[in-house]
Design a protein around this motif. Structure first.
Motif, mmCIF file in Angstrom:
data_model
loop_
_atom_site.group_PDB
_atom_site.id
_atom_site.type_symbol
_atom_site.label_atom_id
_atom_site.label_comp_id
_atom_site.label_asym_id
_atom_site.label_seq_id
_atom_site.Cartn_x
_atom_site.Cartn_y
_atom_site.Cartn_z
ATOM 1 N N ARG A 134 -45.089 -84.914 72.559
ATOM 2 C CA ARG A 134 -43.720 -84.246 72.317
ATOM 3 C C ARG A 134 -43.976 -82.810 72.003
ATOM 4 O O ARG A 134 -43.377 -81.879 72.444
ATOM 5 N N LEU A 135 -45.136 -82.723 71.039
ATOM 6 C CA LEU A 135 -45.203 -81.242 70.569
ATOM 7 C C LEU A 135 -45.819 -80.458 71.435
ATOM 8 O O LEU A 135 -45.485 -79.330 71.457
ATOM 9 N N ASP A 136 -46.770 -81.054 72.448
ATOM 10 C CA ASP A 136 -47.334 -80.147 73.498
ATOM 11 C C ASP A 136 -46.384 -79.711 74.533
ATOM 12 O O ASP A 136 -46.262 -78.538 75.056
ATOM 13 N N ALA A 137 -45.519 -80.665 74.837
ATOM 14 C CA ALA A 137 -44.394 -80.314 75.743
ATOM 15 C C ALA A 137 -43.463 -78.889 75.080
ATOM 16 O O ALA A 137 -43.199 -78.144 75.675
ATOM 17 N N GLN A 138 -43.135 -79.308 73.697
ATOM 18 C CA GLN A 138 -42.684 -78.241 72.930
ATOM 19 C C GLN A 138 -43.224 -76.947 72.999
ATOM 20 O O GLN A 138 -42.697 -75.770 73.059
ATOM 21 N N VAL A 139 -44.719 -76.941 72.732
ATOM 22 C CA VAL A 139 -45.345 -75.655 73.158
ATOM 23 C C VAL A 139 -45.129 -75.063 74.384
ATOM 24 O O VAL A 139 -44.988 -73.771 74.811
ATOM 25 N N GLU A 140 -45.283 -75.781 75.325
ATOM 26 C CA GLU A 140 -45.093 -75.133 76.983
ATOM 27 C C GLU A 140 -43.676 -74.654 76.949
ATOM 28 O O GLU A 140 -43.474 -73.590 77.577
ATOM 29 N N GLU A 141 -42.661 -75.508 76.516
ATOM 30 C CA GLU A 141 -41.255 -74.880 76.668
ATOM 31 C C GLU A 141 -41.155 -73.512 76.025
ATOM 32 O O GLU A 141 -40.487 -72.573 76.235
ATOM 33 N N ALA A 142 -41.656 -73.753 74.740
ATOM 34 C CA ALA A 142 -41.739 -72.319 73.928
ATOM 35 C C ALA A 142 -42.563 -71.196 74.576
ATOM 36 O O ALA A 142 -42.095 -70.017 74.450
ATOM 37 N N ARG A 143 -43.555 -71.409 75.242
ATOM 38 C CA ARG A 143 -44.171 -70.229 75.943
ATOM 39 C C ARG A 143 -43.444 -69.798 77.084
ATOM 40 O O ARG A 143 -43.088 -68.388 77.171
ATOM 41 N N LEU A 144 -42.507 -70.537 77.820
ATOM 42 C CA LEU A 144 -41.434 -70.143 78.822
ATOM 43 C C LEU A 144 -40.331 -69.305 78.066
ATOM 44 O O LEU A 144 -39.964 -68.418 78.550
ATOM 45 N N GLU A 145 -40.166 -69.964 77.117
ATOM 46 C CA GLU A 145 -39.008 -69.329 76.315
ATOM 47 C C GLU A 145 -39.194 -67.808 75.924
ATOM 48 O O GLU A 145 -38.506 -66.905 75.692
ATOM 49 N N ALA A 146 -40.701 -67.630 75.426
ATOM 50 C CA ALA A 146 -40.983 -66.320 74.880
ATOM 51 C C ALA A 146 -40.780 -65.346 75.740
ATOM 52 O O ALA A 146 -40.676 -64.205 75.637
ATOM 53 N N LEU A 147 -41.471 -65.855 77.152
ATOM 54 C CA LEU A 147 -41.443 -65.132 78.268
ATOM 55 C C LEU A 147 -40.227 -64.374 78.628
ATOM 56 O O LEU A 147 -39.867 -63.577 79.281
ATOM 57 N N ARG A 148 -39.242 -65.399 78.363
ATOM 58 C CA ARG A 148 -37.681 -65.170 78.922
ATOM 59 C C ARG A 148 -37.095 -64.190 78.076
ATOM 60 O O ARG A 148 -35.930 -63.824 78.139
ATOM 61 N N GLY A 149 -37.627 -63.829 76.642
ATOM 62 C CA GLY A 149 -37.262 -63.129 75.619
ATOM 63 C C GLY A 149 -36.692 -63.701 74.560
ATOM 64 O O GLY A 149 -36.347 -63.021 73.517
ATOM 65 N N GLY A 150 -36.642 -64.905 74.586
ATOM 66 C CA GLY A 150 -36.175 -65.980 73.423
ATOM 67 C C GLY A 150 -37.473 -65.844 72.453
ATOM 68 O O GLY A 150 -37.632 -67.043 72.073
ATOM 69 N N TRP A 151 -37.794 -65.062 71.891
ATOM 70 C CA TRP A 151 -38.961 -64.968 70.999
ATOM 71 C C TRP A 151 -38.957 -65.737 69.672
ATOM 72 O O TRP A 151 -39.708 -66.591 69.291
ATOM 73 N N GLU A 152 -37.481 -65.541 69.187
ATOM 74 C CA GLU A 152 -37.224 -66.135 67.652
ATOM 75 C C GLU A 152 -36.993 -67.705 67.775
ATOM 76 O O GLU A 152 -37.929 -68.468 67.059
ATOM 77 N N GLN A 153 -36.547 -68.279 68.754
ATOM 78 C CA GLN A 153 -36.751 -69.681 69.218
ATOM 79 C C GLN A 153 -38.103 -70.204 69.443
ATOM 80 O O GLN A 153 -38.483 -71.021 68.823
ATOM 81 N N ALA A 154 -38.737 -69.290 70.326
ATOM 82 C CA ALA A 154 -40.182 -69.847 70.647
ATOM 83 C C ALA A 154 -41.068 -69.708 69.295
ATOM 84 O O ALA A 154 -41.790 -70.643 69.193
ATOM 85 N N ALA A 155 -40.900 -68.627 68.418
ATOM 86 C CA ALA A 155 -41.702 -68.790 67.372
ATOM 87 C C ALA A 155 -41.262 -70.051 66.410
ATOM 88 O O ALA A 155 -42.444 -70.647 65.984
ATOM 89 N N LYS A 156 -40.304 -70.397 66.043
ATOM 90 C CA LYS A 156 -40.079 -71.560 65.359
ATOM 91 C C LYS A 156 -40.619 -72.780 66.009
ATOM 92 O O LYS A 156 -41.209 -73.546 65.199
ATOM 93 N N ALA A 157 -40.535 -73.129 67.190
ATOM 94 C CA ALA A 157 -41.099 -74.172 67.914
ATOM 95 C C ALA A 157 -42.645 -74.087 67.731
ATOM 96 O O ALA A 157 -43.255 -74.917 67.586
ATOM 97 N N LEU A 158 -43.049 -72.941 67.985
ATOM 98 C CA LEU A 158 -44.558 -72.899 67.838
ATOM 99 C C LEU A 158 -45.247 -72.844 66.358
ATOM 100 O O LEU A 158 -46.192 -73.701 66.242
#
Length: 642
Positions: free
Chosen positions: A205-229
């Motif tokens: 579950r956490l590894d899938a969360q990391v991958e989604e956070a990576r894509l979210e960061a590249l989309r510009g959603g760095w705040e949400q990505a930072a929390k997940a990471l």
């Protein structure tokens, strides 16, 4: 705070127990107690009855906090609470610590009459707390009956003798157990190659969360990505720290940023190694042998590359380069930045950022430019947020609103107090119709041979440096200092459309009798104007002064100097600059200074770039003296070093 009544202790503890049992290799040698726990896949004990809990509370003289009570109703104690507490107390083993460790005296020894109440409470923790650790690696787990929230929860404090840190606080018992559960995961995640991989539903579950956070960061959603990471990093998940560090670094955070798992990957080394090395170079007290600590996991070849990069960063020769359209924008941005146009340089980079190509899937943003002596100073936390909010690397999203320019586009900012209140005196030359690189030829004296004397006292500009770097370098090998010679080290750049500037933020004392304005020399040649301003209205300990002189085509047109309460003038000063309107009442010198600077900016349409002068790196050169030579009978001193 966690709602103790809503928290599902049984499901949580069962999951933890199963993951612990599955983490053990079949040939692992265990104690009889742990072998039994593995067999039943349960790290706990039978549940405590309400009667047992009540008996414990009677023995201790206090009702236990809600989260600890709810835990006991599921398991009367716990094995392996993280990596360093082997047995956690249930109803029989919980006891008042009563300073059994003797640490109260240790903490009290550091207290004096100035100690804050919080420091005294911390020292007294060892006398009042309830001890929950039964077996541990010299680790204390203490429930504090005086640190209680509105729900009756007691804070938990943990302390280990092998950590040079004060006790760590956990909001309540549930928070403590969640923290040591994450600790268990983090320790299991860092296994040797010989050990089986630690995989379960939680890690997946956490590894899938990391991958989604990576894509979210590249989309510009760095705040949400930072929390997940950050959450995944707490569990020690691979990639989480390296990805999160890229976000933190662009927010201006360099402490404990290592790009773990990425900087040692040859794909990412070219972009991630330079900012690590540059951060090390900022701290002159650091021995270079500690660089290996910054570049974690590096082999000898990578360390050799790190030291070579460190040399280039220190001597100012490191240059960030990129390929493709973004690389072309980098070169344009550097050209703008080296002449002081920080806002133009930043906008150039941001406009091209969607065209940036990552070095690999875990590359979230360009970072090598942070080590570039000219481009690195462009970063501010606000600009970092704008960069991170910009979709890139083929991902789509809503582009952020461009942030406002940092430079106000005027001169009046010079009248604003700076952080250290050190900008109380300064001088500058504005030249219309000449490029910045031409200013040394107009303002610098030539040594024999016509090319300067090797100390920057000529027509060649020094490489871009901060003012303090340039000042240190210019005086390092200087062997002679004169009390009459005033040859300032000046930064140069563009001062608005058609104008260039030379700026000195640390001028020598103003001597009206011997001052010679460089305006005529700066304005040499047809169609050229020059403006000289020297301000000392807020100079501490001295007499306030202000000088303005204007020349055109090599001839001074007008000038005035205010000093010792008097105004001396020459030529026809235009009405907008009439000095009497500024010095009628000089009780508020800052107001007079600001008014003068605003008037000069309006009259000539020139400005000075605040961010570049205060925070950036600019070319510098040393001018000819701003004072005339001493006359017959005038005394002076010359100091020479052998």
């Amino acid at each position: 705070m966690t709602d103790s009544t809503a928290f599902d202790w049984r499901s949580f503890l069962l999951k933890w127990s199963g993951e612990w049992a599955d983490s053990l290799a079949e040939d692992t040698t265990l104690s009889e107690r742990d072998e039994a726990a593995r067999g039943v896949r349960w790290l706990g004990f039978p549940a405590a009855s309400e009667e047992r809990i009540a008996a414990m509370e009677k023995r201790l003289g206090r009702r236990m906090p809600p989260s600890y009570r709810e835990f006991l109703k599921v398991s009367d104690g716990w094995r392996h609470a993280g990596g360093f507490v082997y047995l956690l107390a249930g109803t029989e083993d919980a006891r008042w610590h009563n300073n059994a460790s003797g640490l109260a005296e240790t903490y009290e020894a550091y207290l004096d009459e100035t100690a804050e109440p919080e420091q005294r409470r911390e020292a007294d923790l060892w006398r009042r707390a309830l001890q929950l650790d039964v077996e541990s690696d010299v680790t204390r787990v203490l429930l504090d009956p005086e640190d209680v929230d509105e729900d009756g929860e007691w804070a938990v404090y943990t302390w280990s003798s092998w950590l040079a840190e004060p006790p760590a606080r956990h909001a309540d018992f549930t928070a403590f157990m969640l923290d040591v559960y994450r600790e268990f995961h983090s320790l299991q995640a860092h296994r040797s190659d010989e050990e089986p991989e630690f995989v379960n539903d939680t890690t997946r579950r956490l590894d899938a969360q990391v991958e989604e956070a990576r894509l979210e960061a590249l989309r510009g959603g760095w705040e949400q990505a930072a929390k997940a990471l950050d959450q995944a990093k707490g569990y020690g998940r691979p990639r989480a720290a390296g990805l999160g560090d890229q976000i933190r670094r662009l927010l201006g955070q360099a402490h404990q940023v290592y790009f773990d798992g990425l900087v040692t990957d040859p794909r990412y080394t070219p972009d991630l190694l330079p900012p690590l090395v540059a951060e090390h170079a900022k701290h002159s007290y650091r021995d270079d042998s500690t660089l290996r600590f910054q570049v974690r996991g590096a082999d000898d070849d990578l360390m050799a590359q790190a030291h070579a990069t460190l040399d280039r960063v220190r001597d100012g020769s490191y240059r960030y380069t990129e390929t493709g359209p973004f690389g072309e924008a980098v070169e344009r941005a550097r050209e703008l930045a080296r002449w002081g146009d920080s806002d133009g340089a930043w906008r150039t980079l941001m406009n091209a950022l969607p065209l940036w190509e990552p070095l690999g899937p875990d590359h979230l943003a360009p970072l090598g430019w942070l080590a570039d002596p000219v481009l690195g100073p462009l970063l501010t936390p606000e600009r970092g947020r704008e960069l991170l909010s910009t979709p890139r690397a083929g991902q789509t999203g809503e582009a952020p609103e461009p942030m406002a320019d940092l430079d106000p586009g005027d001169l009046a900012w010079l009248a604003e107090p700076d952080g250290g209140n050190s900008r109380t005196s300064y001088r500058f030359v504005l030249v219309e119709g000449a490029a910045p690189e031409e200013l040394p030829g107009r303002l610098a004296g030539k040594a024999e041979g016509g090319e300067g004397d090797g100390d920057g006292h000529g027509t060649v500009l020094n490489e871009p440096m901060t003012f303090w770097e340039a000042h240190d370098r210019s005086t390092r090998n200087r062997r002679e200092f004169s009390s009459y010679d005033d040859r300032p080290l000046m930064s140069v750049g563009r001062a608005g459309t058609g104008w260039s500037f030379a700026f000195d933020g640390r001028p020598a004392p103003f001597d009206r009798r011997r001052f010679v304005s460089p305006a005529p020399a700066a304005a040499a040649g047809a169609g050229t104007r020059a403006v000289v301003v020297w301000n000392g209205l807020r100079a501490p300990g001295g007499k306030p002064f202000f000088h303005l002189s204007v020349a055109q085509d090599g001839v001074e047109q007008y000038a005035f100097t205010y000093t010792e309460g008097e105004i001396q003038r020459s030529g026809d000063v235009p009405p907008a600059l009439e000095p009497s309107q500024f010095f009628g009442d000089v009780e508020d010198r800052a107001v007079a200074e600001r008014s003068l600077l605003e008037a000069v900016a309006r009259e000539f349409g020139a400005s000075l770039p605040r961010h570049a002068i205060v925070n950036g790196r600019l070319h510098t050169f040393t001018t000819r003296s701003w004072t005339r030579p001493p006359r017959h009978g005038e005394t002076y001193a010359v100091i020479r070093f052998g």
